[in-house]
Design an enzyme around this catalytic site. Structure first.
Site, short mmCIF file in Angstrom:
data_model
loop_
_atom_site.label_atom_id
_atom_site.label_comp_id
_atom_site.label_asym_id
_atom_site.label_seq_id
_atom_site.Cartn_x
_atom_site.Cartn_y
_atom_site.Cartn_z
N ILE A 17 0.85 -1.21 0.00
CA ILE A 17 0.00 0.00 0.00
C ILE A 17 0.88 1.26 0.00
O ILE A 17 0.58 2.24 -0.68
CB ILE A 17 -0.96 -0.01 1.21
CG1 ILE A 17 -1.81 -1.30 1.19
CG2 ILE A 17 -1.87 1.22 1.19
CD1 ILE A 17 -2.61 -1.55 2.47
N ASN B 119 12.39 -1.24 6.45
CA ASN B 119 13.46 -2.15 6.86
C ASN B 119 13.56 -3.37 5.94
O ASN B 119 14.32 -4.29 6.21
CB ASN B 119 13.29 -2.60 8.33
CG ASN B 119 12.07 -3.48 8.53
OD1 ASN B 119 11.33 -3.77 7.60
ND2 ASN B 119 11.86 -3.93 9.76
N SER C 53 -7.41 -1.10 10.22
CA SER C 53 -7.99 -2.18 9.43
C SER C 53 -9.43 -2.45 9.85
O SER C 53 -9.80 -2.26 11.02
CB SER C 53 -7.15 -3.44 9.68
OG SER C 53 -7.81 -4.58 9.22
N ALA C 54 -10.22 -2.95 8.92
CA ALA C 54 -11.59 -3.37 9.23
C ALA C 54 -11.60 -4.50 10.26
O ALA C 54 -12.63 -4.77 10.87
CB ALA C 54 -12.27 -3.85 7.95
N THR C 55 -10.44 -5.12 10.45
CA THR C 55 -10.36 -6.20 11.43
C THR C 55 -10.71 -5.71 12.85
O THR C 55 -11.14 -6.49 13.69
CB THR C 55 -8.95 -6.86 11.38
OG1 THR C 55 -8.98 -8.08 12.07
CG2 THR C 55 -7.87 -5.99 12.00
N TYR D 221 -2.77 -9.70 15.74
CA TYR D 221 -2.61 -8.65 14.73
C TYR D 221 -3.69 -7.56 14.91
O TYR D 221 -3.39 -6.38 14.98
CB TYR D 221 -2.69 -9.23 13.31
CG TYR D 221 -2.88 -8.17 12.25
CD1 TYR D 221 -1.86 -7.29 11.94
CD2 TYR D 221 -4.12 -8.00 11.61
CE1 TYR D 221 -2.04 -6.28 10.99
CE2 TYR D 221 -4.31 -7.01 10.67
CZ TYR D 221 -3.27 -6.15 10.36
OH TYR D 221 -3.46 -5.15 9.45
N LYS E 259 -3.68 -3.31 16.12
CA LYS E 259 -4.35 -2.17 15.47
C LYS E 259 -5.24 -1.44 16.47
O LYS E 259 -5.24 -0.20 16.54
CB LYS E 259 -5.19 -2.65 14.27
CG LYS E 259 -4.37 -3.19 13.13
CD LYS E 259 -3.49 -2.14 12.50
CE LYS E 259 -2.57 -2.66 11.43
NZ LYS E 259 -1.52 -1.72 11.01
N ASN F 6 -10.65 -4.57 2.20
CA ASN F 6 -9.73 -5.57 1.61
C ASN F 6 -9.03 -5.02 0.36
O ASN F 6 -9.60 -5.09 -0.73
CB ASN F 6 -10.49 -6.85 1.26
CG ASN F 6 -10.89 -7.65 2.47
OD1 ASN F 6 -11.54 -7.14 3.38
ND2 ASN F 6 -10.50 -8.91 2.51
N LEU G 298 -6.89 -13.98 -0.44
CA LEU G 298 -7.56 -14.51 -1.62
C LEU G 298 -6.93 -14.08 -2.95
O LEU G 298 -6.63 -14.91 -3.80
CB LEU G 298 -9.04 -14.09 -1.57
CG LEU G 298 -9.89 -14.57 -2.73
CD1 LEU G 298 -10.01 -16.10 -2.71
CD2 LEU G 298 -11.28 -13.94 -2.68
N ARG H 148 -16.73 -9.89 1.06
CA ARG H 148 -15.84 -8.83 1.56
C ARG H 148 -15.96 -7.59 0.68
O ARG H 148 -16.39 -7.65 -0.46
CB ARG H 148 -14.37 -9.29 1.50
CG ARG H 148 -14.04 -10.48 2.37
CD ARG H 148 -14.08 -10.16 3.86
NE ARG H 148 -13.69 -11.31 4.65
CZ ARG H 148 -14.53 -12.26 5.07
NH1 ARG H 148 -15.82 -12.21 4.75
NH2 ARG H 148 -14.10 -13.26 5.82
N PRO I 139 -10.93 -21.15 10.18
CA PRO I 139 -11.32 -20.65 11.50
C PRO I 139 -11.12 -19.15 11.62
O PRO I 139 -10.11 -18.61 11.15
CB PRO I 139 -10.37 -21.40 12.47
CG PRO I 139 -9.85 -22.55 11.70
CD PRO I 139 -9.89 -22.19 10.25
#
Ligand code: NAD
Ligand code: WQD
Length: 342
Positions: free
Chosen positions: A12, A32, A131-133, A155, A159, A185, A206, A237, A299
């Site tokens: 990104i 890095n 993130s949408a997470t 992870y 965030k 996504n 994906l 998504r 999962p």
């Protein structure tokens, strides 16, 4: 004055560097190379120099770690930085479950270090790659920015923790301007085919998996479950073209200059596509090369996740414009130019 992109040679970050340079911003990158390659620097230059004189482009790359205070301090001393976009971080959900300390160390320490050095140099404008997470399993769709948050893996927790850190820093010093961008996504690649997403090893996500099946580097896509509560049973998504996402950052940098305080925006299209929608769209572009089989659910996956992105439209004047065909075409074009599946 320059915009500093941490992790700017990554997927990104590299697209954002191109769009910032196209918008006449000066860009400094720190990376890095833990998940990128120095060759991306020349590729960014090549893309931008197709439309701008090379001697007009102000672009520097430093190889180093954002957790290294001395190094970071030196970069801030050598450049006139007025805004920072913090992309640097580890991002693989499964790996974060196996190596949580590596994720907390890299993602949290880099952010704290960066904020310390910014404070020391009086730099107060910051965009964060969230993130949408952070929405976990949302109760309804589409997802708005004020929905409850709750991560389900290390992870995602990094965030969420960073978002909380930014809120605390803002409460202590409201001369900071923070924009938290919650990406849905990201897929697709630059039209040039020079930059795109090229994960090491077998892809977890994906789109890179499909691209490697389409180019013969992998045999067959495993579709994780066809018994979700969706139109065809496969997960849905909000896929957003990485160039649209990059342009969202250009809008965020403009917004920071209006001294906006702390803001949170979803960056998505507002449209949900299923796994089979993506396979079918990709097959139209590549000539039916994507074989797939249905396997058990993965999962931790949710059935549906898509954004309401009206706030970004109203306040950042940003909207995703590239369609699914473009996302598939550019991914395929990029993948065809990569030698192997690593
Ligand atoms: P990426 O791995 O391609 O880019 C991250 C870059 O940061 C890499 O070039 C890596 O070498 C660098 N890096 C990592 N740790 C560093 C450190 N300590 N110091 C210096 N450089 C470091 O990932 P991306 O897909 O471009 O994601 C960018 C950001 O957006 C990440 O923070 C990620 O969590 C977030 N994000 C990504 C997605 C996605 O699906 N790609 C979705 C939501 C949020
Ligand atoms: C998309 C859909 C899978 C691979 C992840 C992170 C999220 C964010 C974006 C960083 C799902 C299905 C996938 C495969 C499949 N990243 N799938 N076969 O899980 O929505 O989001 O990336 O912040 O935090 O969790 O993206 O691309 O892995 O999956 O069927 O080989 O494709 O089940 O429905 P996801 P994804």
């Amino acid at each position: 004055m320059s915009v500093l992109l941490t992790g700017g040679l990554g997927y990104i970050g590299s697209h954002t560097a191109v769009e910032l340079l196209n918008a006449n911003e000066d860009v400094v990158i720190i990376d890095n190379l833990s998940n990128s390659d120095l060759s991306v620097k020349e590729k960014i230059k090549k893309i931008v120099s197709a439309t701008r004189e090379i001697n007009e482009i102000n672009f520097k790359v430093y190889v180093g770690d954002v957790r290294d205070y001395k190094f970071l301090n030196q970069v801030f001393s050598e450049n006139k930085i007025d805004s920072v976009i913090h992309f640097a971080g580890l991002k693989a959900v499964g790996e974060s479950v196996a190596k949580p300390l590596a994720y907390y160390d890299n993602n949290l320490i880099s952010t704290i270090n960066l904020l310390e050095v910014m404070k020391a140099h009086g730099v107060k404008n910051f965009v964060f790659s969230s993130s949408a997470t952070v929405y976990g399993a949302a109760k309804s769709m589409p997802i708005y920015e004020d929905f409850p948050t709750g991560a389900t893996n290390p992870y995602g927790r990094t965030k969420l923790f960073i978002e909380e850190i930014l809120k605390d820093v803002y409460a202590s010093d409201n001369s900071f301007n923070f924009i938290i961008l919650r990406y849905f996504n990201p897929i697709g690649a630059h039209d040039s085919g020079l930059i795109g997403e090229n994960p090491n090893g077998i892809p977890n996500n994906l789109m890179p998996y499909i691209s490697r099946v389409a180019t013969g580097k992998l045999d067959c896509l495993s579709v994780f479950g066809n018994d979700y509560n969706t139109k065809d049973g496969t997960g849905v998504r909000d896929y957003i073209h990485v160039v649209d996402l990059a342009l969202g950052h250009v809008c965020a940098i403009k917004k920071l200059k209006s001294k906006c305080g702390l803001k949170i925006y979803n960056l998505g299209t507002g449209v949900g596509y299923s796994v089979l929608d993506i396979v079918n769209a990709y097959n139209k572009v590549c000539g039916n090369k994507v074989k797939y089989k249905i396997v058990a659910r993965r999962p931790g996956d949710v059935d549906v996740c898509y954004a309401n992105a009206d706030k970004a439209y109203k306040e950042l004047h940003w909207k995703a414009e590239r369609d699914l065909e473009n996302m598939c075409k550019t991914s395929y074009n990029f993948e065809k130019q990569q030698k192997s599946g690593n």
